[in-house]
Scaffold this active site. Sequence first.
Site, PDB file in Angstrom:
ATOM      1  CG  ASP A 160      -1.980   1.024   1.196  1.00  0.00           C
ATOM      2  OD1 ASP A 160      -3.151   0.653   1.031  1.00  0.00           O
ATOM      3  OD2 ASP A 160      -1.641   2.224   1.312  1.00  0.00           O
ATOM      4  CD  GLU A 195      -3.993   3.600  -1.453  1.00  0.00           C
ATOM      5  OE1 GLU A 195      -4.956   2.989  -1.962  1.00  0.00           O
ATOM      6  OE2 GLU A 195      -3.874   3.752  -0.239  1.00  0.00           O
TER       7      GLU A 195
HETATM    8  N1  LIG Z   1      -4.383   9.416  -8.689  1.00  0.00           N
HETATM    9  C1  LIG Z   1      -5.105   8.370  -8.311  1.00  0.00           C
HETATM   10  N2  LIG Z   1      -5.491   8.246  -7.031  1.00  0.00           N
HETATM   11  C2  LIG Z   1      -6.217   7.195  -6.650  1.00  0.00           C
HETATM   12  C3  LIG Z   1      -6.567   6.186  -7.576  1.00  0.00           C
HETATM   13  N3  LIG Z   1      -7.274   5.244  -6.908  1.00  0.00           N
HETATM   14  C4  LIG Z   1      -7.370   5.661  -5.619  1.00  0.00           C
HETATM   15  N4  LIG Z   1      -6.734   6.844  -5.451  1.00  0.00           N
HETATM   16  C5  LIG Z   1      -6.594   7.644  -4.246  1.00  0.00           C
HETATM   17  O1  LIG Z   1      -5.752   7.003  -3.294  1.00  0.00           O
HETATM   18  C6  LIG Z   1      -6.025   7.617  -2.025  1.00  0.00           C
HETATM   19  C7  LIG Z   1      -5.946   6.566  -0.940  1.00  0.00           C
HETATM   20  O2  LIG Z   1      -6.015   7.211   0.262  1.00  0.00           O
HETATM   21  P1  LIG Z   1      -6.099   6.492   1.677  1.00  0.00           P
HETATM   22  O3  LIG Z   1      -6.836   5.194   1.533  1.00  0.00           O
HETATM   23  O4  LIG Z   1      -6.653   7.473   2.673  1.00  0.00           O
HETATM   24  O5  LIG Z   1      -4.648   6.094   2.059  1.00  0.00           O
HETATM   25  P2  LIG Z   1      -3.273   6.937   2.105  1.00  0.00           P
HETATM   26  O6  LIG Z   1      -3.460   8.400   1.931  1.00  0.00           O
HETATM   27  O7  LIG Z   1      -2.341   6.287   1.145  1.00  0.00           O
HETATM   28  O8  LIG Z   1      -2.803   6.649   3.572  1.00  0.00           O
HETATM   29  P3  LIG Z   1      -2.149   5.351   4.156  1.00  0.00           P
HETATM   30  O9  LIG Z   1      -2.516   4.198   3.276  1.00  0.00           O
HETATM   31  O10 LIG Z   1      -2.708   5.197   5.507  1.00  0.00           O
HETATM   32  O11 LIG Z   1      -0.671   5.567   4.152  1.00  0.00           O
HETATM   33  C8  LIG Z   1      -7.397   8.283  -2.130  1.00  0.00           C
HETATM   34  O12 LIG Z   1      -7.235   9.673  -2.079  1.00  0.00           O
HETATM   35  C9  LIG Z   1      -7.888   7.865  -3.505  1.00  0.00           C
HETATM   36  O13 LIG Z   1      -8.649   8.875  -4.135  1.00  0.00           O
HETATM   37  C10 LIG Z   1      -6.149   6.341  -8.927  1.00  0.00           C
HETATM   38  O14 LIG Z   1      -6.407   5.507  -9.812  1.00  0.00           O
HETATM   39  N5  LIG Z   1      -5.407   7.447  -9.255  1.00  0.00           N
END
Ligand SMILES: Nc1nc2c(ncn2[C@@H]2O[C@H](COP(=O)(O)OP(=O)(O)OP(=O)(O)O)[C@@H](O)[C@H]2O)c(=O)[nH]1
Length: 491
Positions: free
Chosen positions: A366, A409
Amino acid sequence: MPYQTATSPTVSKKKYWQFQLVIGFLWLCVAVITVYFRSTDFVTVAFIPAAFSFSLVTCFGRQALPGIIVGSMFASMFALIHVVEPTEDAFYFLPQIILYSVTHALCFYMAHLGLVRYTKGSLKLDQPKHVFALVYATMATSVISTTIATLVYFLIDLDIAQLLIDLFLLRWMSNITGTLCFTLTFMTAFSYFRCEQFFDHAYIDIAYLRNNLNIDSRLLKITLLFTSTIIALEIAGFYIETDHAVIGWMGIVATLCFAHVAIKLGPSALAIIISTFALLLIVSASSLWGVYTVSEVQMLLPTLSIAGILILALTGSIGNNRHLNTLAHTDELTGIANRRKWISHASQEFLRSKRYDRMMSIILIDLDFFKRINDEYGHDGGDLILQRSAKIFCNQLRDEALVCRYGGEEFAVIVPECSAQHAAIVAERMRESLSRSTVEYNNKTLKVSASFGVAEIQHTHAKLESLIKDADEALYQAKHNGRNQVMIKPA
Ligand SMILES: Nc1nc2c(ncn2[C@@H]2O[C@H](COP(=O)(O)OP(=O)(O)OP(=O)(O)O)[C@@H](O)[C@H]2O)c(=O)[nH]1
């Protein structure tokens, strides 16, 4: 005592033997019909039954073997009685019958082992290596069973034994191609009816066949059409034995029909070559006419063209479906496997590891604080990071490991034949490589790190989901401990 297998539920003794009896009975029926329609020819007992047995083993695994032995014992008894006048000395044939049945089953067991080895226990007909494994295994079973049948024939010292030896190569050729066609037909039929509890040693996955080869419609129809045409020719040959010309014409018409279908299926050039080859054989057949019986020529020609067309049909479907397959299994943004592909691959690896008691680990990844990257650099910046991370992970992995984009992600990796400790070393390599790398975006330098959770397959894991759950717990721990690190789920 119940019969316990590695991955299948327990099968009761009664059910197991019912299954063997059904197989034995079916085998006997196929052999009896074959002997009956092919008149006095004991050797061709090996032809359709070989395909039948091979398909049984492919669809039900090696559990089908006892039924095949029983069926072939009765069938060879029937065949011998059919070709040789029953004598008072009936026990004279017993050793041959036993030899035939056991060696016959042995050759299917060898084919089974070959398939397991080259397909890693899961036959996928869109992979050339697997198609060849199937063809080679079909060839081996056909050649071995024809040889055994002929030797047995020779052993019982019939006058025509020498003639059969002369026809050996021709028989091999026609039996191989014929067996291949019939195998596909039987395989499709058995795959529909196979019982859940006998799945564990089967390689062919009918859902996979249906989805990936469109077998429901095109390949199945073509295979059935060709197989029924051969059967019709065989029956015609039986009833109008003296009229060679009619059978010859039927062969030509059948070959032209096959060629027409093949051209429609494409690639046309190959189809034309195969049809020309078949036509040349028809012409040369007239010179063979005097030497070989009509049934040999009759069997050889359609089976040759059918085999070519089946290969065409296979490669045609493979070509048509490859593009759709790629789309269905690829993550659009990163170009690596998507979650669906990964789950399907991981499930097969999971079953294989359980079946053969092999190690296997998975890594869940992650990206850290990814939301911040999106917030600071926009969605496009985030996308770029995702693409770059996927590339970095792929570069750190060997061919046998499969990485996918598991979610937004999140990434997941399956590492076959690998303990948690070794998988953690791999994960550490990926972590380090990612944290060292930078991405230039809009004149800014972006950096990202990731947390990794590793888990190894245990006896307590009944399903893939429980292994994933363990890796997820380790990942949670890595996040909890401050991110940018690898954690292993303790066994
Ligand atoms: N640019 C982009 N962002 C994405 C995609 N899929 C998911 N996201 C973003 O990934 C982010 C995941 O955030 P969180 O689940 O809060 O996790 P994090 O900010 O990585 O925090 P931790 O995992 O706790 O370290 C969200 O803001 C989603 O909008 C994608 O295909 N492209």
